[in-house]
Design a protein around this motif. Structure first.
Motif, PDB file in Angstrom:
ATOM      1  N   HIS B 384      29.165  18.007  15.919  1.00 24.34           N
ATOM      2  CA  HIS B 384      28.373  18.902  15.058  1.00 24.34           C
ATOM      3  C   HIS B 384      29.133  19.346  13.823  1.00 24.34           C
ATOM      4  O   HIS B 384      30.357  19.290  13.757  1.00 24.34           O
ATOM      5  CB  HIS B 384      28.038  20.174  15.852  1.00 24.34           C
ATOM      6  N   CYS B 385      28.366  19.868  12.878  1.00 25.70           N
ATOM      7  CA  CYS B 385      28.897  20.626  11.741  1.00 25.70           C
ATOM      8  C   CYS B 385      29.922  19.850  10.921  1.00 25.70           C
ATOM      9  O   CYS B 385      30.924  20.415  10.486  1.00 25.70           O
ATOM     10  CB  CYS B 385      29.527  21.946  12.179  1.00 25.70           C
ATOM     11  N   SER B 388      29.689  21.039   7.261  1.00 26.08           N
ATOM     12  CA  SER B 388      28.959  22.305   7.190  1.00 26.08           C
ATOM     13  C   SER B 388      29.790  23.370   7.903  1.00 26.08           C
ATOM     14  O   SER B 388      30.610  23.042   8.751  1.00 26.08           O
ATOM     15  CB  SER B 388      27.610  22.236   7.908  1.00 26.08           C
ATOM     16  N   ARG B 389      29.530  24.606   7.601  1.00 21.78           N
ATOM     17  CA  ARG B 389      30.246  25.739   8.193  1.00 21.78           C
ATOM     18  C   ARG B 389      31.749  25.484   8.116  1.00 21.78           C
ATOM     19  O   ARG B 389      32.490  25.731   9.071  1.00 21.78           O
ATOM     20  CB  ARG B 389      29.815  25.935   9.658  1.00 21.78           C
ATOM     21  N   CYS B 398      25.353  26.643   6.818  1.00 27.48           N
ATOM     22  CA  CYS B 398      24.916  25.807   7.936  1.00 27.48           C
ATOM     23  C   CYS B 398      23.826  24.870   7.427  1.00 27.48           C
ATOM     24  O   CYS B 398      22.985  25.265   6.635  1.00 27.48           O
ATOM     25  CB  CYS B 398      24.371  26.731   9.021  1.00 27.48           C
ATOM     26  N   SER B 399      23.843  23.632   7.899  1.00 30.11           N
ATOM     27  CA  SER B 399      22.884  22.653   7.371  1.00 30.11           C
ATOM     28  C   SER B 399      21.543  22.652   8.089  1.00 30.11           C
ATOM     29  O   SER B 399      20.660  21.876   7.783  1.00 30.11           O
ATOM     30  CB  SER B 399      23.491  21.257   7.376  1.00 30.11           C
ATOM     31  N   ARG B 400      21.414  23.480   9.070  1.00 33.03           N
ATOM     32  CA  ARG B 400      20.110  23.848   9.616  1.00 33.03           C
ATOM     33  C   ARG B 400      19.378  22.767  10.414  1.00 33.03           C
ATOM     34  O   ARG B 400      18.482  23.086  11.170  1.00 33.03           O
ATOM     35  CB  ARG B 400      19.232  24.329   8.438  1.00 33.03           C
ATOM     36  N   VAL B 401      19.678  21.504  10.177  1.00 27.37           N
ATOM     37  CA  VAL B 401      18.943  20.458  10.902  1.00 27.37           C
ATOM     38  C   VAL B 401      19.805  19.668  11.876  1.00 27.37           C
ATOM     39  O   VAL B 401      19.292  19.008  12.778  1.00 27.37           O
ATOM     40  CB  VAL B 401      18.277  19.438   9.937  1.00 27.37           C
ATOM     41  N   CYS B 402      21.125  19.701  11.698  1.00 26.09           N
ATOM     42  CA  CYS B 402      21.956  18.737  12.419  1.00 26.09           C
ATOM     43  C   CYS B 402      22.055  19.040  13.906  1.00 26.09           C
ATOM     44  O   CYS B 402      22.154  18.122  14.720  1.00 26.09           O
ATOM     45  CB  CYS B 402      23.321  18.608  11.776  1.00 26.09           C
ATOM     46  N   CYS B 403      21.994  20.333  14.289  1.00 23.27           N
ATOM     47  CA  CYS B 403      22.005  20.631  15.721  1.00 23.27           C
ATOM     48  C   CYS B 403      20.810  19.968  16.389  1.00 23.27           C
ATOM     49  O   CYS B 403      20.927  19.370  17.459  1.00 23.27           O
ATOM     50  CB  CYS B 403      21.885  22.137  15.951  1.00 23.27           C
ATOM     51  N   ASP B 428      28.080  26.309  17.649  1.00 24.13           N
ATOM     52  CA  ASP B 428      26.956  27.025  18.232  1.00 24.13           C
ATOM     53  C   ASP B 428      25.829  26.003  18.250  1.00 24.13           C
ATOM     54  O   ASP B 428      25.793  25.137  17.390  1.00 24.13           O
ATOM     55  CB  ASP B 428      26.486  28.187  17.345  1.00 24.13           C
ATOM     56  N   ARG B 430      22.196  25.485  17.333  1.00 28.24           N
ATOM     57  CA  ARG B 430      21.183  26.222  16.571  1.00 28.24           C
ATOM     58  C   ARG B 430      19.836  25.508  16.594  1.00 28.24           C
ATOM     59  O   ARG B 430      19.414  24.910  15.622  1.00 28.24           O
ATOM     60  CB  ARG B 430      21.669  26.419  15.141  1.00 28.24           C
TER      61      ARG B 430
HETATM   62  S1  SF4 Z   1      22.537  23.035  12.178  1.00 29.19           S
HETATM   63 FE1  SF4 Z   1      24.058  23.048  13.810  1.00 29.19          FE
HETATM   64  S2  SF4 Z   1      25.362  21.249  13.385  1.00 29.19           S
HETATM   65 FE2  SF4 Z   1      24.226  21.692  11.527  1.00 29.19          FE
HETATM   66  S3  SF4 Z   1      25.616  22.949  10.363  1.00 29.19           S
HETATM   67 FE3  SF4 Z   1      24.216  24.322  11.466  1.00 29.19          FE
HETATM   68  S4  SF4 Z   1      25.308  24.799  13.331  1.00 29.19           S
HETATM   69 FE4  SF4 Z   1      26.327  23.010  12.447  1.00 29.19          FE
END
Ligand code: SF4
Ligand SMILES: Cc1cc2nc3c(=O)[nH]c(=O)nc-3n(C[C@H](O)[C@H](O)[C@H](O)COP(=O)(O)OP(=O)(O)OC[C@H]3O[C@@H](n4cnc5c(N)ncnc54)[C@H](O)[C@@H]3O)c2cc1C
Ligand SMILES: Cc1cc2nc3c(=O)[nH]c(=O)nc-3n(C[C@H](O)[C@H](O)[C@H](O)COP(=O)(O)OP(=O)(O)OC[C@H]3O[C@@H](n4cnc5c(N)ncnc54)[C@H](O)[C@@H]3O)c2cc1C
Ligand code: SF4
Lengths: 439, 647
Positions: B384-385, B388-389, B398-403, B428, B430
């Motif tokens: 993850h991440c 990002s972050r 946070c890139s909001r979609v990758c989780c 985390d 998300r």
């Molecule tokens: S969506 Fe998840 S993986 Fe993507 S940057 Fe936010 S916390 Fe990290």
């Protein structure tokens, strides 16, 4: 979409929270008429109850009330407050809607909003104020909050002595105090029928009832608060004028617990409520600001700071000497005046017990109690958890019923920016129906 | 001069801390004031009636209202006085609520301050000049920049509302990033189902003109009447003649690695820009083509039975006139080679999530066994991440979609590669949207293992790669070998954002995405009237939120078109041509590009539609040649003077 004949270029918007207001304004600004039906005595919805808003910490009412005034005074919007939709017939382009207006016992045209009636009411300061989540008190004739739109009083039929007992002293004091003779105890419920080409549903959410998690003691211990209760406690216009206290005492230790009623199959809510991580970070920040030496703990599962500027805000809050404890407590109980919190810290892999003065539960967002009933009236379905269902996956606005669109938290939990964007979207789709009918 | 002064109690908001009657009596004593009143709510209907009656009966010619902030009710009171026939700008508001009663608790001194504020307002009121709001007409069409899912949806909505749309897409194909996904979270429908119908809808809509392979080069004008110059790049293949037989492809001797497919396969110098979209026009890649290099080859031209290849084709510049603009230029994907410790680009076993989407799509299509090189990957890690972050790479957000897309991809592996071992390394999880937490649950149920703690390093270990990091839950270091590692690369601002920003005088947020004018209540509007944002150009988001925004941006953009005219606020800057020397200092301070130099007359000119009346230029002009209407120096000095005399 085949062109259908639209009888009247009117849109019905159900619910006057921030989503319903935005949708109404976007439609009305394009020259179409809007009937906005709000079941409470004022528009504004939950946002009016918030203190500051994440992540920029602007004061909620300062940005909201000008918008409320705009809705209230827009020539193309008829805001029907204290009203409910009771019947819907017809199809896209030609819905017939029956709206029930509840009696306010105050003549809207005559009331100037001066407030002399409430000052005079014998029940003054006796009745728990819903807007302040019962923390503050009001009279039997009241206005939900000073910036309410419309700025008109109403009588609470459950508490007014005239309406419950048929008698209030020699003469109702409110009636005597009112300079414009606006009070009318004989007002009756009234039904009106309107026609509309499209409907936007924006009925928002209810807060999760934390009593359903008895292990947290909400409802039993007065120093365990829900998210919105804490907002009122922080609010400068709230019952304590923004001083964080209970029973007049400033707490020195505050624990926040996230995901209360969300991500929790034991209460039937598997979903994430999407805003509570962030509002908890905001509330923790507000405690730090007002009680600089307080010990603040946040118990969490994951920190979901996903929106624009959210991670940055979360980062800032983390630096404000706030303890983040991963792992929600299993139990809260009372020891003397303090509360004891027990749980397991999943990062340390060890159990903990912590003493605190105040617990704030990050209560999740759940569907409106009457959502199912409204859905049936509208002919739209809902997902298993109870939020209204969109017609297509990925499209969050259209429903399976042509001409009926969703906006805001009635579709699923979301923050204000997402609710506003979606509401504008619902307005676009409603206006496409209306414009097709007009041409 | 006859001035009327109206003091509002605002219920108890003002009256509790200010003696309103005393303020009223104070105002009455002013020689120019003929009437002064106080009332509980000046803004209420009865309060408004009071003012209107007085204007008619007393023939008042200036009005002072002492009440709340002008942002609250200035418009209300302007309407009131103009209904009675007064120029709406003959109104001055004294803010005795936010600036006085709300912030002071000493009643005596608050009352004194309220009196001062009122006397300043009276002083200014005497010097107010009549102003006229102007209107201009609107070109009933929009320009949408970016042909991803956001841009296509916005274009469609505007057209469906009855207006013309020009949709400009930089690449030769519509569809953006979604066109390159396999199945999409949370309900796992194919991306093609989302993109195909939309491409068809915009291509076939009579009111939408699609301009692929084009870029906006210049934008002038302002809301209601923008004009844009669009550079249309040549394909070197005549779209009319070409019947897509593909003979040219066979003849081309050059092989090029395909960027648009994340460099996973080769294509020819003449090629179909997409292999599965319906909107394809063949084109020649001038950087690879030998003809453009040294004229050494013309095989395709000779082969084409239709004579469609035309090396001399020229691009052209097209002018379009529109009323409003939507920016929907999307995002780019974080370049994982920047995180050298993760070994991307070094080890073929380390790939990005975007590449993984293409792989799963092609494995799905061909039904072949998934292979990386020669091995069928069994142990697969997701990280993850990535990008990002991560303040180290400068992306705190946070890139909001990758989780959620990771949950989707991990689930895909468990469902499609028997006895695979799948681990997701996270900070985390998300999964916040509708149906997302459920997808995350489902992945876990299907045996995807989640480990808290992203790896600090990836290195080679035999024919595998090894992840090293710390498990945050166990507090123990881990080292584990995998056949394949998928990096959840984040979303970053699109490459062209900066130049587009300059072109349109927009702003970017600190994270580099386009900035909305108000983060809560106007998430789709920019600071430039008439320009709106949709989709990931404003910040990372998933398809559902992108579409909601796209519909929303269409609403914002059509409002002006439906209205058919825009009002121009008359409270704007004015230039005294007798004084202006054309030095241009004001041009630099103006955030809205409202000032330009007229080179012939050597004078600054002002675009009244762009000026926001912020006043920055007034204070910058060394000669005092610019003043702001309604806030002229003499008006402000009169206010200051009145305040000082009050002492
Ligand atoms: S969506 Fe998840 S993986 Fe993507 S940057 Fe936010 S916390 Fe990290
Ligand atoms: C404690 C807490 C703190 C929060 N803090 C923030 C924050 O800082 N920043 C942020 O972005 N978001 C925050 N939120 C989220 C925010 O409250 C929502 O995003 C927002 O209120 C959603 O607006 P809405 O219009 O969809 O719904 P609501 O605000 O719920 O409005 C719905 C309206 O519809 C009316 N209604 C309901 N049913 C009917 C019916 N049948 N007929 C007629 N009318 C009806 C209701 O009376 C209400 O006025 C917070 C939420 C909570 C619980
Ligand atoms: C690996 C991965 C997997 C994903 N999986 C999912 C998923 O399963 N479900 C989901 O909901 N979301 C998913 N997403 C997110 C999804 O890709 C985005 O929400 C979506 O692409 C946003 O669309 P857009 O139109 O805003 O931007 P884009 O798709 O980036 O489209 C922008 C368009 O504008 C064009 N453009 C750019 N600059 C210019 C310019 N200057 N002039 C003209 N045109 C220009 C581009 O060429 C492009 O066509 C995933 C993202 C990634 C990276
Ligand atoms: S937003 Fe955070 S606190 Fe709220 S349910 Fe989701 S994860 Fe839990």
């Amino acid at each position: 979409m085949p062109a259908q004949k639209i009888e009247s270029p009117v849109a019905l918007v159900i619910g006057g929270g921030i989503a319903g207001m935005q949708a109404s304004l976007d439609i009305a600004d394009k020259g179409f008429k809007v009937v906005l039906v709000e079941k409470e005595p004022t528009i504004g919805g939950h946002m009016a109850q918030l203190d500051k808003t994440f992540p920029t910490l602007d004061c909620s009412s300062c940005i909201l009330t000008p918008k409320m005034v705009e809705v209230g005074s827009h020539p193309n919007i008829e805001a029907m407050t204290y009203s409910e939709v009771i019947e819907i017939q017809g199809e896209m382009g030609d819905f017939q809607i029956t709206i029930r207006k509840k009696p306010r016992y105050v003549d809207l045209k005559k009331c100037t909003g001066c407030g002399l009636c409430a000052e005079a009411c014998v029940q003054r300061t006796r009745i728990a104020n819903e807007f302040d989540m019962g923390i503050g008190k009001r009279a039997a004739i009241y206005i939900p909050f000073p910036q309410a739109v419309p700025q008109k009083y109403l009588i609470d039929p459950d508490h007014c002595l005239m309406l419950t007992k048929g008698k209030c002293g020699k003469e109702p004091r409110c009636q005597k105090a009112c300079g414009t003779h606006a009070i009318d105890f004989n007002q009756k419920e009234e039904n009106v029928t309107i026609q509309a080409g499209a409907i936007v549903v924006a009925t928002g959410y209810d807060q999760f009832d934390a009593r359903l998690k008895p292990e947290y003691g909400y409802g039993r211990y007065e120093n365990v608060l829900s998210g919105i209760e804490f907002e009122r406690l922080c609010s400068a216009s709230g019952p304590t004028k923004g001083s964080i206290e209970y029973n007049g005492v400033e707490p020195k230790r505050v624990v926040f617990i996230q995901c209360v009623g969300s991500r929790d199959k034991t209460v039937g809510n598997e979903y994430c409520s999407r805003v509570c991580c962030m509002y908890t970070a905001k509330q923790a920040h507000l405690v730090r600001e007002r009680i600089p030496d307080a010990k603040i703990t946040i118990c969490y599962m994951d920190i979901r700071a996903f929106g624009k500027g959210y991670e940055e805000f979360y980062d800032r809050v983390q630096k404000e000497k706030i303890i983040f404890r991963r792992g929600n407590p299993s139990e809260i109980y009372k020891r003397g005046e303090s509360l004891m919190i027990r749980g397991e810290d999943t990062l340390l892999g060890e159990p903990y017990e912590e003493e605190t003065d105040l617990v704030v539960l990050a209560t999740g967002l759940v569907p409106r109690q009457d959502a199912e009933q409204l859905g049936r009236m509208l002919g739209i379905s809902h997902t298993p958890e109870g939020f209204f269902k969109e017609a297509e996956t990925k499209e969050t606005i259209p429903t399976s019923k042509p001409g009926v669109f969703l906006a805001g938290c009635c579709q699923s939990p979301k923050d204000i920016p997402d609710a506003v964007a979606q509401a504008s979207g619902a307005a676009a789709m409603a206006c496409i129906c209306l414009a097709e009918g007009r041409s | 001069m006859k001035i009327g002064v109206y003091i509002c109690h605002c219920g108890i908001n003002i009256a509790d801390h200010v003696d309103v009657e005393a303020v009223r009596d104070f105002a009455k004593d002013h020689p120019q004031v003929v009437i002064a009143r106080d009332y509980t709510y000046m803004c209420s209907d009865p309060g408004q009636d009071l003012i209107m009656r007085d204007i008619e009966m007393e023939r008042l010619d200036r009005i002072v209202v002492a009440a709340c902030s002008p942002t609250m009710h200035e418009r209300t009171f302007r309407n009131v006085i103009s209904k009675s026939g007064l120029n709406p700008y003959f109104l001055e508001i004294a803010n005795i609520r936010e600036h006085c009663s709300w912030v002071h608790h000493d009643r005596t001194r608050a009352t004194e301050k309220a009196k001062d504020l009122v006397s300043a307002a009276i002083a200014k009121a005497q010097l107010l000049e009549p102003l006229q709001a102007q209107e201009k007409s609107v070109t009933p069409s929009s320009l949408v920049i970016g042909g991803g899912i956001a841009g296509m949806q916005a274009a469609f909505d505007i057209a469906a509302s009855g207006f013309r749309v020009v949709l400009v897409e930089k690449t030769p194909v519509l569809g953006g990033h979604v066109a390159r996904l396999n199945r999409t979270f949370p309900y796992l429908e194919e991306a093609e189902q989302l993109i195909g119908p939309r491409i068809e809808a915009v291509l076939n809509h009579a009111r939408i003109e699609v301009m692929p392979f084009s870029e906006v080069e210049k934008i002038d004008g302002s809301v209601g009447e923008f004009s844009a110059e669009i550079r249309r790049r040549p394909h070197y293949v005549d779209g009319e003649k070409c019947d897509r037989c593909g003979e040219c492809l066979k003849s081309c001797p050059v092989d090029v690695i395909d960027d648009s497919n994340y460099r996973r396969n080769a294509r020819k110098a003449v090629y179909f820009p997409s292999t599965d979209g319906p909107n394809e026009i063949l084109l020649i890649d001038t950087e690879a083509c030998l003809h453009f290099k040294d004229q050494s080859c013309d095989r395709c031209q000779r082969t084409c039975p239709q004579g469609a290849i035309d090396f001399t084709q020229e691009g052209r510049l097209e002018q379009v006139q529109v009323g409003t603009i939507i920016v929907a230029t999307g995002h780019d994907i974080f370049d994982a080679t920047k995180k050298t410790e993760l070994g991307y680009g070094k080890y073929q076993q380390v790939i990005t999530a975007a590449e993984f989407e293409r792989l799963t799509a092609s494995w799905g299509r061909t039904k072949e066994t998934p292979r990386i090189g020669d091995t069928v990957p069994k142990a697969i890690a997701f990280v993850h991440c990535v990008g990002s972050r991560d303040k180290q790479v400068g992306n705190e957000y946070c890139s909001r979609v990758c989780c959620t897309y990771t949950a989707k991809q991990a689930l895909w592996v468990r469902e499609n590669i028997p006895d695979s071992e799948v681990m997701v390394f996270y900070i985390d999880v998300r999964t916040f949207g509708k149906g997302y937490e459920e997808l995350y649950e489902r992945a876990q149920k299907r045996g995807v293992i989640y480990k808290k703690g992203v790896p600090s390093e990836i290195f080679r270990g035999g024919d595998k790669v090894v992840l090293r990091g710390e498990d945050a839950l166990l507090g123990q270091p881990y080292e584990k070998a995998f056949d394949l590692v998928v990096l959840a690369t984040g979303l970053i601002p699109s490459q062209g954002a900066q130049s587009l920003k300059n072109l349109m005088k927009l702003s970017l947020s600190p994270d580099g995405f386009f900035m909305e004018v108000h983060p809560k209540l106007r998430p789709l509007d920019t600071a430039v009237d008439g320009i709106f944002l949709a989709g990931t150009c404003q910040g990372p988001k998933d398809i559902a939120d992108t579409l909601a925004q796209a519909h929303g941006a269409a609403s914002r953009a059509t409002t002006t078109l439906f209205q058919g005219k825009v009002a121009i606020d008359p409270v704007i800057a004015a230039i005294d041509e007798g004084i202006c020397s054309g030095c241009g200092i004001c041009e630099e301070v103006c955030e809205y590009a409202a000032l330009t130099l007229d080179p012939y007359r050597r004078l600054m000119t002002i675009n009244t539609a762009l000026c926001k009346g912020c006043g920055a230029c007034n204070s910058a002009c060394p000669a005092g040649a610019i003043s702001l209407k309604h806030f002229k120096p003499e008006q402000i000095i009169a206010q200051v003077y009145a305040l000082c005399m009050g002492e």
